[in-house]
Write a protein that holds these residues in place. Structure first.
Motif, PDB file in Angstrom:
ATOM      1  N   ASP A  40       0.852  -1.192   0.000  1.00 36.72           N
ATOM      2  CA  ASP A  40       0.000   0.000   0.000  1.00 36.72           C
ATOM      3  C   ASP A  40       0.884   1.236   0.000  1.00 36.72           C
ATOM      4  OD1 ASP A  40       0.883   0.595   2.610  1.00 36.72           O
ATOM      5  OD2 ASP A  40      -0.867  -0.282   3.572  1.00 36.72           O
ATOM      6  N   VAL A  41       0.257   2.387  -0.115  1.00 35.30           N
ATOM      7  CA  VAL A  41       1.007   3.657  -0.119  1.00 35.30           C
ATOM      8  C   VAL A  41       0.519   4.556   1.010  1.00 35.30           C
ATOM      9  CG1 VAL A  41       1.623   3.563  -2.551  1.00 35.30           C
ATOM     10  CG2 VAL A  41      -0.563   4.593  -1.877  1.00 35.30           C
ATOM     11  N   LEU A  42       0.048   3.940   2.090  1.00 36.61           N
ATOM     12  CA  LEU A  42      -0.425   4.701   3.249  1.00 36.61           C
ATOM     13  C   LEU A  42       0.741   5.449   3.879  1.00 36.61           C
ATOM     14  CD1 LEU A  42      -2.939   5.189   5.073  1.00 36.61           C
ATOM     15  CD2 LEU A  42      -2.101   3.320   6.519  1.00 36.61           C
ATOM     16  N   PRO A  43       0.618   6.777   4.056  1.00 41.89           N
ATOM     17  CA  PRO A  43       1.757   7.561   4.568  1.00 41.89           C
ATOM     18  C   PRO A  43       2.186   7.124   5.972  1.00 41.89           C
ATOM     19  CG  PRO A  43       0.107   8.990   3.591  1.00 41.89           C
ATOM     20  CD  PRO A  43      -0.521   7.632   3.698  1.00 41.89           C
ATOM     21  N   TYR A  44       3.493   7.160   6.186  1.00 39.96           N
ATOM     22  CA  TYR A  44       4.062   6.949   7.514  1.00 39.96           C
ATOM     23  C   TYR A  44       4.241   8.285   8.216  1.00 39.96           C
ATOM     24  CZ  TYR A  44       5.553   2.129   6.354  1.00 39.96           C
ATOM     25  OH  TYR A  44       5.598   0.801   6.016  1.00 39.96           O
TER      26      TYR A  44
ATOM     27  N   ASP B 172       6.553   5.461  13.302  1.00 45.93           N
ATOM     28  CA  ASP B 172       5.762   4.305  12.903  1.00 45.93           C
ATOM     29  C   ASP B 172       6.648   3.088  12.609  1.00 45.93           C
ATOM     30  OD1 ASP B 172       3.427   5.723  13.139  1.00 45.93           O
ATOM     31  OD2 ASP B 172       3.084   5.953  10.978  1.00 45.93           O
TER      32      ASP B 172
ATOM     33  N   LEU C 172       0.129  -5.902   8.333  1.00 43.87           N
ATOM     34  CA  LEU C 172      -0.653  -4.917   9.080  1.00 43.87           C
ATOM     35  C   LEU C 172      -1.112  -5.451  10.427  1.00 43.87           C
ATOM     36  CD1 LEU C 172      -2.840  -3.547   6.148  1.00 43.87           C
ATOM     37  CD2 LEU C 172      -1.031  -2.299   7.357  1.00 43.87           C
TER      38      LEU C 172
ATOM     39  N   ASP D 151       2.306  -2.964  10.590  1.00 46.34           N
ATOM     40  CA  ASP D 151       2.887  -1.907   9.756  1.00 46.34           C
ATOM     41  C   ASP D 151       2.080  -0.624   9.864  1.00 46.34           C
ATOM     42  OD1 ASP D 151       4.717  -1.099   7.426  1.00 46.34           O
ATOM     43  OD2 ASP D 151       2.713  -0.714   6.597  1.00 46.34           O
ATOM     44  N   ASN D 152       2.804   0.494   9.971  1.00 45.87           N
ATOM     45  CA  ASN D 152       2.233   1.837  10.034  1.00 45.87           C
ATOM     46  C   ASN D 152       1.648   2.193  11.393  1.00 45.87           C
ATOM     47  OD1 ASN D 152       1.568   4.387   8.684  1.00 45.87           O
ATOM     48  ND2 ASN D 152       1.529   3.144   6.822  1.00 45.87           N
TER      49      ASN D 152
ATOM     50  N   THR E 124       5.727   9.031   2.418  1.00 40.69           N
ATOM     51  CA  THR E 124       4.672   8.348   1.674  1.00 40.69           C
ATOM     52  C   THR E 124       5.358   7.267   0.840  1.00 40.69           C
ATOM     53  OG1 THR E 124       3.299  10.334   1.582  1.00 40.69           O
ATOM     54  CG2 THR E 124       2.808   8.559  -0.001  1.00 40.69           C
TER      55      THR E 124
ATOM     56  N   SER F  32       4.649   1.071  -2.864  1.00 46.66           N
ATOM     57  CA  SER F  32       4.055  -0.211  -2.496  1.00 46.66           C
ATOM     58  C   SER F  32       5.102  -1.327  -2.534  1.00 46.66           C
ATOM     59  CB  SER F  32       2.910  -0.546  -3.455  1.00 46.66           C
ATOM     60  OG  SER F  32       2.383  -1.826  -3.174  1.00 46.66           O
TER      61      SER F  32
END
Length: 252
Positions: A105-109, A113, A119, A175-176, A236, A239
């Motif tokens: 995914d491209v979920l911002p850090y 984090d 996940l 993750d994150n 950010t 992936s």
């Protein structure tokens, strides 16, 4: 009572000196001259030659051969030193851990984090590094290198903190999530700034946050230490980027 000794000429005396002075010995024993170099036959009941290299049979009551090649036994070497190759492995070494592929995914850090492969907290896989040369022997963690895959990587210039453990850590988040692990087995950290951009990714190196090295024993009855990654920068990500951690160690 008087005793008269026979008169002897000077020549007789000189001949005695030349032939050696005889010792008075018990009945049945024979005398031997003591002038000149003493021979081995004069010193031993059973002569053993001492000229030339001495043999194992001359030095030992029973010859014992000790092999310096192949596997050694516990009677010859302590646990952890089971072969000559193991002894030669002491000193500096470079250890590469298992690569971690972050989630797709491209979920911002945010800074602080966890960077992980899953996940779900219970499914996070730590990085395993075979740091020690043998079970239960000490090792010093001196420097860490980190590469992140991908051209034009968004991780360029970011700082990643590698946390090290003497036992496999269990992350409280996936993750994150905000980085959380128990203190049990925690050894310390190294901050790595990814300041080297290459055609296929970014690279950086770092040293321990306190002191010149981290000295530790590996996991019980093993050779491994473990690591988890935390971002210290807001990023950010791309992936499924691949993170590869390498340790420079000194093996005891």
């Amino acid at each position: 009572m008087s005793v008269t000794f026979p008169r002897r000429s000077v020549i007789d005396v000189l001949e005695d000196i030349a032939n050696g002075i005889k010792m008075d010995l018990p009945d049945g024993a024979s005398g031997f001259p003591v002038v000149g170099p003493v021979t081995d036959e004069q010193l031993r009941a059973t002569p053993v030659p001492v000229a030339g290299p001495l043999t194992d049979a001359q030095l030992r009551a029973a010859a014992v051969a000790v092999s310096l090649t192949g596997s050694a036994t516990s009677a010859l070497q302590t646990t952890g030193n089971t072969s000559l190759a193991s002894l030669l492995a002491a000193g500096p070494a470079v250890v590469v851990g298992n690569a971690i592929t972050r989630v797709a995914d491209v979920l911002p850090y945010l800074a602080g984090d966890l960077i992980a492969n899953n996940l779900t907290a219970g499914s996070v896989t730590p990085i395993t590094l075979g740091a020690a040369r043998a079970s239960n022997l000490p090792v010093q963690l001196r420097r860490a290198r980190l590469t992140v895959s991908g051209a034009a990587s968004p991780w360029a210039g970011a700082t990643v903190r590698a946390h090290f453990y003497s036992s496999s850590p269990v992350s409280a988040v996936g993750d994150n999530g905000v980085f959380q692990t128990p203190v049990a087995g925690y050894l310390g950290y190294m901050d790595i700034t990814l300041d080297q951009t290459r055609s296929d990714g970014v690279f950086g190196a770092g040293a321990p946050g306190a002191g010149g090295e981290i000295t530790t024993l590996p996991v019980a009855s093993g050779v491994n230490v473990f690591a988890l990654l935390e971002t210290r920068s807001a990023v950010t990500p791309a992936s499924a980027s691949i993170f590869t951690l390498t340790l420079e160690v000194w093996r005891g």
